[in-house]
Scaffold this active site. Structure first.
Site, PDB file in Angstrom:
ATOM      1  N   ASP A 177       0.839  -1.206   0.000  1.00 58.68           N
ATOM      2  CA  ASP A 177       0.000   0.000   0.000  1.00 58.68           C
ATOM      3  C   ASP A 177       0.866   1.245   0.000  1.00 58.68           C
ATOM      4  O   ASP A 177       1.297   1.683   1.043  1.00 58.68           O
ATOM      5  CB  ASP A 177      -0.918  -0.052   1.222  1.00 58.68           C
ATOM      6  CG  ASP A 177      -1.960   1.044   1.240  1.00 58.68           C
ATOM      7  OD1 ASP A 177      -2.061   1.782   0.260  1.00 58.68           O
ATOM      8  OD2 ASP A 177      -2.668   1.161   2.254  1.00 58.68           O
ATOM      9  N   GLU A 209      -2.964  10.456   0.662  1.00 54.66           N
ATOM     10  CA  GLU A 209      -4.164   9.607   0.613  1.00 54.66           C
ATOM     11  C   GLU A 209      -4.480   9.062   1.996  1.00 54.66           C
ATOM     12  O   GLU A 209      -5.640   8.946   2.382  1.00 54.66           O
ATOM     13  CB  GLU A 209      -3.962   8.451  -0.369  1.00 54.66           C
ATOM     14  CG  GLU A 209      -5.227   7.656  -0.667  1.00 54.66           C
ATOM     15  CD  GLU A 209      -5.553   6.561   0.345  1.00 54.66           C
ATOM     16  OE1 GLU A 209      -6.710   6.153   0.428  1.00 54.66           O
ATOM     17  OE2 GLU A 209      -4.637   6.120   1.094  1.00 54.66           O
ATOM     18  N   GLU A 210      -3.433   8.762   2.749  1.00 57.71           N
ATOM     19  CA  GLU A 210      -3.632   8.120   4.052  1.00 57.71           C
ATOM     20  C   GLU A 210      -4.139   9.091   5.121  1.00 57.71           C
ATOM     21  O   GLU A 210      -4.494   8.670   6.213  1.00 57.71           O
ATOM     22  CB  GLU A 210      -2.320   7.481   4.540  1.00 57.71           C
ATOM     23  CG  GLU A 210      -1.766   6.393   3.615  1.00 57.71           C
ATOM     24  CD  GLU A 210      -2.576   5.106   3.640  1.00 57.71           C
ATOM     25  OE1 GLU A 210      -3.627   5.068   4.303  1.00 57.71           O
ATOM     26  OE2 GLU A 210      -2.147   4.157   2.972  1.00 57.71           O
TER      27      GLU A 210
HETATM   28 ZN   LIG Z   1      -3.589   2.863  -0.095  1.00 51.36          ZN
END
Ligand SMILES: [Zn+2]
Length: 462
Positions: A177, A209-210
């Site tokens: 990820d 994104e996180e």
């Molecule tokens: Zn991700």
């Protein structure tokens, strides 16, 4: 070397664990498999202990180094890129894509410092790259930030099975990820463009994104979101299934204000801890209660709405009646829109708080508007309904997922835009300390992206 001799040598190697050296420098180790080790030098170390085959690190390094995909992935993972600190990996990607004849645009993304102040600096940027058209019709996108903590890149191979290239396990933060998708998308685009230079493909790699999707939101609001695309392929770990959709999301915090007193005379105060407990019990059940009875909605596609009370704190000491208690909750919404869900949550908290004390004041506050109450509810800035995606390409498994992505942060312009969500690796190890995927998984992921690009080109033509 003759093949039958080779196979005999392999079985000898596997059974008696002696070293082996081939004349042509190649040896096949797993029966029926075509995996080839380029050099057998490393196998000289075979035979240490039980029936384990110790393949030297250099052998695995060679496998990685001989592949453009795996080398790119390695470089990406080796660079630490925890959210808000993506500059180094951004610079690397910039250089890499330049060297592969892409035109690359940097898009700066502001961030908030520890005091909540918005800072504009060159420290963070999205990357937007293309070869032949600044307004591509197919865009592949993934995120370059990771969650903490940083875990270094490493390679391993199960000692209980014969060495197989596909089984090399690549571990480290971001291996899955989202740097697996990032590397696969880049190589898939390059491979396609090398063969079909006219296809208008763009690459978008975003920060944050996180931590709420600020990178993608920035892109979405910019001129780069030109609306000329007909296909967007989002990369996240989906175990190489096409994702038909994912749940929506809401986050909120609850703060209860009590009145401190000596613990020997609790009736002189009001315990915030005692008052938040029934509220949290109620919140915990909201996904299991039907909407008609004040619960949150479920759906056939996504199942139940789930809630996680991921943080709680309150009070000062055992001999003081607690003045304050807070909890933070994340909701994965299975149906409906976030505003309706917020109403349901507020009602549930208000009803519960007033069962305890009917003059309790319950307010919804942004936290900055100065509104005060006995119970204060603050909803997070990021909230969205369940996200439906396209899954009309043959040859993929179809699934739904419970995690959030950047998909809802990209405002789509134009009709009939297809959105796919796909990527190698599994979410079950993402964010964990055992984050890893195999070489075989990576390479299969690359093939999947190529297939999705080909399907998009095909649709464009028809
Ligand atoms: Zn991700």
């Amino acid at each position: 070397m003759h093949k039958s001799y080779l196979l005999a040598l392999v079985s000898l190697l596997a059974s008696s664990l002696v070293g082996a050296r081939s004349v042509d420098g190649q040896i096949r180790l797993s029966d029926g498999s075509s995996d080839v080790i380029d050099s057998v030098d490393s196998i000289d170390s075979v035979g240490t202990g039980s029936d384990a085959i110790q393949i030297q690190k250099s052998e695995m390094d060679k496998v990685i180094a001989s592949s453009e995909l795996l080398s790119l992935h390695r470089s990406l993972v080796e660079i630490k890129s925890i959210s808000d600190n993506e500059q180094a990996v951004g610079e690397f990607l910039l250089d890499y894509l330049h060297s592969k004849n892409f035109t690359v645009e940097k898009q700066y993304v502001a961030f908030d410092d520890d005091t909540g102040k918005t800072i504009r600096s060159p420290r963070r940027f999205n990357i937007y790259a293309y070869r032949n058209s600044a307004s591509p019709s197919i865009i592949l996108t993934s995120h370059i930030d990771t969650v903490p903590p940083f875990i270094p890149y490493s390679l391993s191979h199960p000692s209980s099975t014969p060495f197989k290239r596909d089984d090399i396990l690549i571990s480290g933060r971001g291996t899955v990820d989202d740097k697996a998708s990032l590397a696969c998308q880049t190589i898939a685009a390059m491979d396609h463009l090398d063969e079909h230079p006219d296809t208008e493909i763009g690459l978008l790699f975003v920060v944050s994104e996180e931590t709420g999707g600020r990178g993608m939101s920035r892109f979405s609001e910019s001129r780069l979101n030109s609306g000329t695309y007909h296909t967007i392929i989002f990369g996240e770990p989906t175990e190489r299934a096409l994702v038909a959709g994912h749940k929506g999301m809401i986050g909120f915090s609850v703060r209860v204000r009590g009145k401190p007193a000596h613990s020997g005379y609790p009736w002189l105060g009001r315990s915030a801890v005692s008052e938040i407990l029934p509220i949290l019990m109620k919140i915990d059940q909201l996904g299991d209660i039907p909407v008609s009875k004040g619960g949150l909605p479920s759906s056939k596609k996504y199942g139940r709405t789930t809630l996680n009370i991921g943080f709680m704190a309150g009070g000062l000491a055992s001999n003081v009646v607690a003045e304050e208690a807070t909890a933070k909750v994340s909701v994965r919404l299975a149906a409906g829109d976030p505003m309706e869900a917020q109403d349901i949550i507020v009602r549930a908290i208000r009803d519960t708080a007033r069962q305890n004390r009917n003059d309790t004041t319950v307010v919804v506050t942004s936290g900055r508007d100065g509104k005060k109450g006995d119970v204060e509810i603050t909803f997070g800035a990021e909230s969205y309904s369940p996200v439906d995606l396209d899954f009309d390409v043959d040859g993929f498994n179809i699934t739904t997922v419970n995690y959030g992505t950047d998909v809802p942060h990209w405002k789509i312009y134009g009709d009939n835009v297809k959105r796919y969500l796909y990527g190698p690796g599994t979410i079950f190890v993402a964010h964990g300390k055992d984050e890893a995927l195999t070489v075989g998984e990576m390479e299969a992921g690359l093939e999947g992206y190529k297939k999705l690009i080909a399907a998009a080109v095909e649709r464009e033509r028809s």
